[in-house]
Design a protein around this motif. Structure first.
Motif, PDB file in Angstrom:
ATOM      1  N   GLY A  25       0.782  -1.225   0.000  1.00  0.00           N
ATOM      2  CA  GLY A  25       0.000   0.000   0.000  1.00  0.00           C
ATOM      3  C   GLY A  25       0.816   1.278   0.000  1.00  0.00           C
ATOM      4  O   GLY A  25       0.249   2.370   0.094  1.00  0.00           O
ATOM      5  N   THR A  26       2.130   1.173  -0.134  1.00  0.00           N
ATOM      6  CA  THR A  26       2.973   2.361  -0.069  1.00  0.00           C
ATOM      7  C   THR A  26       3.342   2.853  -1.468  1.00  0.00           C
ATOM      8  O   THR A  26       3.300   2.108  -2.445  1.00  0.00           O
ATOM      9  N   GLU A  27       3.702   4.131  -1.556  1.00  0.00           N
ATOM     10  CA  GLU A  27       4.137   4.715  -2.820  1.00  0.00           C
ATOM     11  C   GLU A  27       5.443   4.068  -3.275  1.00  0.00           C
ATOM     12  O   GLU A  27       5.675   3.899  -4.475  1.00  0.00           O
ATOM     13  N   GLU A  28       6.283   3.691  -2.310  1.00  0.00           N
ATOM     14  CA  GLU A  28       7.546   3.041  -2.655  1.00  0.00           C
ATOM     15  C   GLU A  28       7.294   1.721  -3.367  1.00  0.00           C
ATOM     16  O   GLU A  28       7.967   1.399  -4.351  1.00  0.00           O
ATOM     17  N   LEU A  29       6.320   0.959  -2.888  1.00  0.00           N
ATOM     18  CA  LEU A  29       6.003  -0.314  -3.535  1.00  0.00           C
ATOM     19  C   LEU A  29       5.475  -0.074  -4.949  1.00  0.00           C
ATOM     20  O   LEU A  29       5.822  -0.804  -5.883  1.00  0.00           O
ATOM     21  N   ALA A  30       4.637   0.940  -5.098  1.00  0.00           N
ATOM     22  CA  ALA A  30       4.105   1.274  -6.420  1.00  0.00           C
ATOM     23  C   ALA A  30       5.235   1.585  -7.394  1.00  0.00           C
ATOM     24  O   ALA A  30       5.240   1.119  -8.539  1.00  0.00           O
ATOM     25  N   ASN A  31       6.213   2.364  -6.951  1.00  0.00           N
ATOM     26  CA  ASN A  31       7.326   2.749  -7.818  1.00  0.00           C
ATOM     27  C   ASN A  31       8.218   1.557  -8.167  1.00  0.00           C
ATOM     28  O   ASN A  31       8.663   1.404  -9.312  1.00  0.00           O
ATOM     29  N   LEU A  32       8.493   0.705  -7.171  1.00  0.00           N
ATOM     30  CA  LEU A  32       9.306  -0.481  -7.421  1.00  0.00           C
ATOM     31  C   LEU A  32       8.604  -1.440  -8.391  1.00  0.00           C
ATOM     32  O   LEU A  32       9.245  -2.066  -9.242  1.00  0.00           O
ATOM     33  N   THR A  33       7.297  -1.538  -8.255  1.00  0.00           N
ATOM     34  CA  THR A  33       6.517  -2.417  -9.129  1.00  0.00           C
ATOM     35  C   THR A  33       6.583  -1.940 -10.570  1.00  0.00           C
ATOM     36  O   THR A  33       6.814  -2.730 -11.495  1.00  0.00           O
ATOM     37  N   LEU A  34       6.389  -0.645 -10.762  1.00  0.00           N
ATOM     38  CA  LEU A  34       6.435  -0.088 -12.111  1.00  0.00           C
ATOM     39  C   LEU A  34       7.820  -0.261 -12.720  1.00  0.00           C
ATOM     40  O   LEU A  34       7.963  -0.612 -13.904  1.00  0.00           O
ATOM     41  N   GLU A  35       8.856  -0.060 -11.930  1.00  0.00           N
ATOM     42  CA  GLU A  35      10.226  -0.238 -12.408  1.00  0.00           C
ATOM     43  C   GLU A  35      10.458  -1.671 -12.871  1.00  0.00           C
ATOM     44  O   GLU A  35      11.061  -1.915 -13.932  1.00  0.00           O
ATOM     45  N   ALA A  36       9.976  -2.635 -12.092  1.00  0.00           N
ATOM     46  CA  ALA A  36      10.173  -4.044 -12.445  1.00  0.00           C
ATOM     47  C   ALA A  36       9.380  -4.433 -13.688  1.00  0.00           C
ATOM     48  O   ALA A  36       9.856  -5.211 -14.525  1.00  0.00           O
ATOM     49  N   LEU A  37       8.162  -3.910 -13.821  1.00  0.00           N
ATOM     50  CA  LEU A  37       7.329  -4.264 -14.972  1.00  0.00           C
ATOM     51  C   LEU A  37       7.849  -3.685 -16.274  1.00  0.00           C
ATOM     52  O   LEU A  37       7.479  -4.153 -17.355  1.00  0.00           O
ATOM     53  N   THR A  38       8.700  -2.690 -16.192  1.00  0.00           N
ATOM     54  CA  THR A  38       9.254  -2.093 -17.405  1.00  0.00           C
ATOM     55  C   THR A  38      10.010  -3.129 -18.227  1.00  0.00           C
ATOM     56  O   THR A  38       9.998  -3.088 -19.465  1.00  0.00           O
ATOM     57  N   ASN A  39      10.622  -4.102 -17.550  1.00  0.00           N
ATOM     58  CA  ASN A  39      11.451  -5.090 -18.246  1.00  0.00           C
ATOM     59  C   ASN A  39      11.043  -6.533 -17.996  1.00  0.00           C
ATOM     60  O   ASN A  39      11.746  -7.451 -18.456  1.00  0.00           O
ATOM     61  N   HIS A  40       9.947  -6.754 -17.264  1.00  0.00           N
ATOM     62  CA  HIS A  40       9.550  -8.116 -16.908  1.00  0.00           C
ATOM     63  C   HIS A  40       8.057  -8.333 -17.103  1.00  0.00           C
ATOM     64  O   HIS A  40       7.267  -7.386 -17.113  1.00  0.00           O
TER      65      HIS A  40
END
Length: 268
Positions: free
Chosen positions: A195-210
């Motif tokens: 539920g944190t903004e940090e998790l949202a950002n990490l998720t988007l970063e990972a989905l960029t290449n996976h």
């Protein structure tokens, strides 16, 4: 029991199709024990599927801060604290179609959200960011699903998780379909509170290449053109994890497909 879509009869056929598919996939998640109690969440970007006159149906607004780019977005989203298994036949209680206003400061419920105190999933920020990313990059992906695939979650506790390249090779090598159907692999995201903004950002970063994001000691998330494709990414990736764990439990480390054999699959 089957989802009743009578209340959706005046909605575009594609919207109805998406929600029926959500209902079907929710049943799979429950049967696989990937969505215990109120865990997991789902969203679909329905922007562009509603006629302009839909705006006339909007009445009461609920204040909520969105990225400015989300203005005018239509979104199917599951509710915070709601059980995904209830999407099978009680979707109007545990999910809603929401419309974000033109200033991205509030949303209105167009359909559903009938359970007491309904509000969108606590992971809404991550979902919105993913949908905006997909739209900006013309990926064609509209659906997002987060669940707790058992074997993937188990592997997120293993030291293998800390070596993303080796982690993916260990899944891909188990059978050809895993490399073919999850070609960009799994992004391994270190533990961050949900539920944190940090998790949202990490998720988007990972989905960029996976194709899949695995949240350490938590769960996994995937996005697809529809719910079925998003589910398939999780299902196939988890199959690799399950096969690997079965081999280990049988007392051997599987040799698996070689790097050359894996490359051959992609190049054919």
């Amino acid at each position: 029991m089957k989802l009743t879509v009578g209340a959706l009869k005046n909605f575009p056929a594609e919207v109805v199709k998406h929600i029926e598919q959500v209902s079907e996939v929710a049943g799979y998640l429950w049967e696989k024990e990937w969505a215990e109690k109120s865990s997991g969440n789902i969203s679909i970007d329905l922007s562009g599927l509603f006629p302009d006159s839909t705006i006339n149906q909007i009445k009461e607004e609920v204040s909520c801060k969105f990225p400015k780019e989300a203005a005018g977005m239509f979104l199917f989203v599951t509710g915070s604290g709601c059980r995904l298994r209830h999407l099978v036949d009680r979707a109007e209680e545990v999910a809603a179609i929401i419309a974000v206003n033109q200033t991205a400061t509030a949303y209105s419920v167009l359909w559903g959200g009938k359970s007491a105190g309904f509000k969108p999933t606590s992971e809404l920020s991550a979902h919105i960011k993913i949908h905006l990313f997909n739209a900006a990059n013309n990926t064609g992906k509209k659906a997002v699903v987060h669940a707790h695939p058992i074997e993937l979650v188990v592997l997120s506790h293993h030291k293998l998780f800390k070596d993303e390249a080796l982690f993916n090779h260990s899944l891909w090598k188990m059978c050809p379909e895993i490399k073919l159907y999850v070609p960009r692999g799994v992004g391994c995201s270190d533990y961050v509170r949900y539920g944190t903004e940090e998790l949202a950002n990490l998720t988007l970063e990972a989905l960029t290449n996976h194709d899949v994001v695995l949240w350490e000691k938590h769960g996994a998330l995937a996005t697809g053109i529809d719910m079925e494709e998003a589910f398939d990414f999780l299902d196939v990736a988890n199959k690799g994890a399950k096969l690997l764990l079965l081999a280990w439990s049988a007392g051997f480390d599987p040799e698996g497909l070689s790097p050359d054999q894996l490359d051959e699959l992609i190049n054919t």
